[in-house]
Design an enzyme around this catalytic site. Sequence first.
Site, PDB file in Angstrom:
ATOM      1  CB  SER A 143     -39.620 -50.471 -45.357  1.00  0.00           C
ATOM      2  OG  SER A 143     -40.269 -51.585 -45.947  1.00  0.00           O
ATOM      3  CB  THR A 144     -42.402 -52.630 -42.039  1.00  0.00           C
ATOM      4  OG1 THR A 144     -42.102 -53.532 -43.099  1.00  0.00           O
ATOM      5  CG2 THR A 144     -43.573 -53.162 -41.232  1.00  0.00           C
TER       6      THR A 144
ATOM      7  CG  HIS B 147     -39.649 -50.276 -49.260  1.00  0.00           C
ATOM      8  ND1 HIS B 147     -38.843 -50.942 -48.355  1.00  0.00           N
ATOM      9  CD2 HIS B 147     -38.796 -49.647 -50.118  1.00  0.00           C
ATOM     10  CE1 HIS B 147     -37.579 -50.730 -48.662  1.00  0.00           C
ATOM     11  NE2 HIS B 147     -37.528 -49.944 -49.719  1.00  0.00           N
TER      12      HIS B 147
ATOM     13  CG  MET C 259     -37.976 -56.778 -42.253  1.00  0.00           C
ATOM     14  SD  MET C 259     -39.348 -57.950 -42.168  1.00  0.00           S
ATOM     15  CE  MET C 259     -40.231 -57.303 -40.758  1.00  0.00           C
TER      16      MET C 259
ATOM     17  CG  ASP D 298     -33.862 -50.182 -50.125  1.00  0.00           C
ATOM     18  OD1 ASP D 298     -32.803 -49.999 -50.753  1.00  0.00           O
ATOM     19  OD2 ASP D 298     -34.954 -49.694 -50.470  1.00  0.00           O
TER      20      ASP D 298
END
Length: 350
Positions: A172-173, A198, A291, A294
Amino acid sequence: MTGRPVKVFLVDDSAVVRQVLQALLGSEPDLQVIGSASDPIFALQKMAHDWPDVIVLDIEMPRMDGLTFLRKLMAERPTPVVICSSLAGNGTQTAMQALAAGAVEIITKPTMGLKDFLEDSADQLRAAVRAAARSRPRALQVARLQAGTAAPVPGSGAMAQTTERIVAIGASTGGTQAIERVLTALPRVAPGIVIVQHMPERFTASLAERLNQLCAIEVREARNDDRVLPGLALIAPGGRHMQLRRSGAHYQVQVLDGPPVNRHRPSVDVLFRSVARNAGRNALGVILTGMGDDGARGLREMMDAGANTIAQDEASCVVFGMPKEAIRLGAARSVLALDEIPRALLQGGG
């Protein structure tokens, strides 16, 4: 960030935008706008006296554009940056360049009705700044192929043979940079890879196109029923889930609609759980910077099904959220620095 407000600096050539952002962010007790500037040159002069925790940055500005400034920051003094620009629309080259250079979040401004948009998007802007404040950007590194190597011709079929080894990656991030560093380090003979990053719709196609130009392996956005093959990495399309399924001796991906899982679509958990069901011990799961949580439970399911599993370590993460949760759940057989992951991937584990 604890104990004091997050210090935010605004860089935008529009006085109206600076004024609105100052009001929207400065009204929050945990956010403090410490200054603003109309271009990066002025910004550097002002920030030298009080360096911010987060910079909100436009792209189109006089004297120095935002992308040049972003690359300069990440090379010399890595600082979390939220891009807020009308040029950084979903899937645009500018947006991908900003993410590749280290931007944590991107807010796309409209060309009309700007003041109303900023006010309507106040929660999104504040959330982006808070997320950026919790990130730890890394110094900018430009990945290159080794001298003498060449990217394959997409669709050449040179590596088109069935494999039972599957690598599943979730991020993600900070993940766009992390995935780039992993994939560009792989030779053309790497096992088949499936990836959930993401990202919104259209961003993933641009990401895949960029990585395909940089990597020895082929990288592209996944299509329904695509086979997973050696030398190929498939990235889940933004806005859709991706699952792995088995058809005889072949692995394929299924791209499908569905509600968000863990607030995300695509979701890492959706991919990892399908890999656990259909590949078991023939798979390797890797959870990278991001973050939230997930992918943590899905990685645990992969491990319980016999797969080898890896979590990126805290020191090399931009945000140590998803890997931290996976480690807490006992889902990672190995915890490795980002630059150690490509070799482990080729060897089948930590």
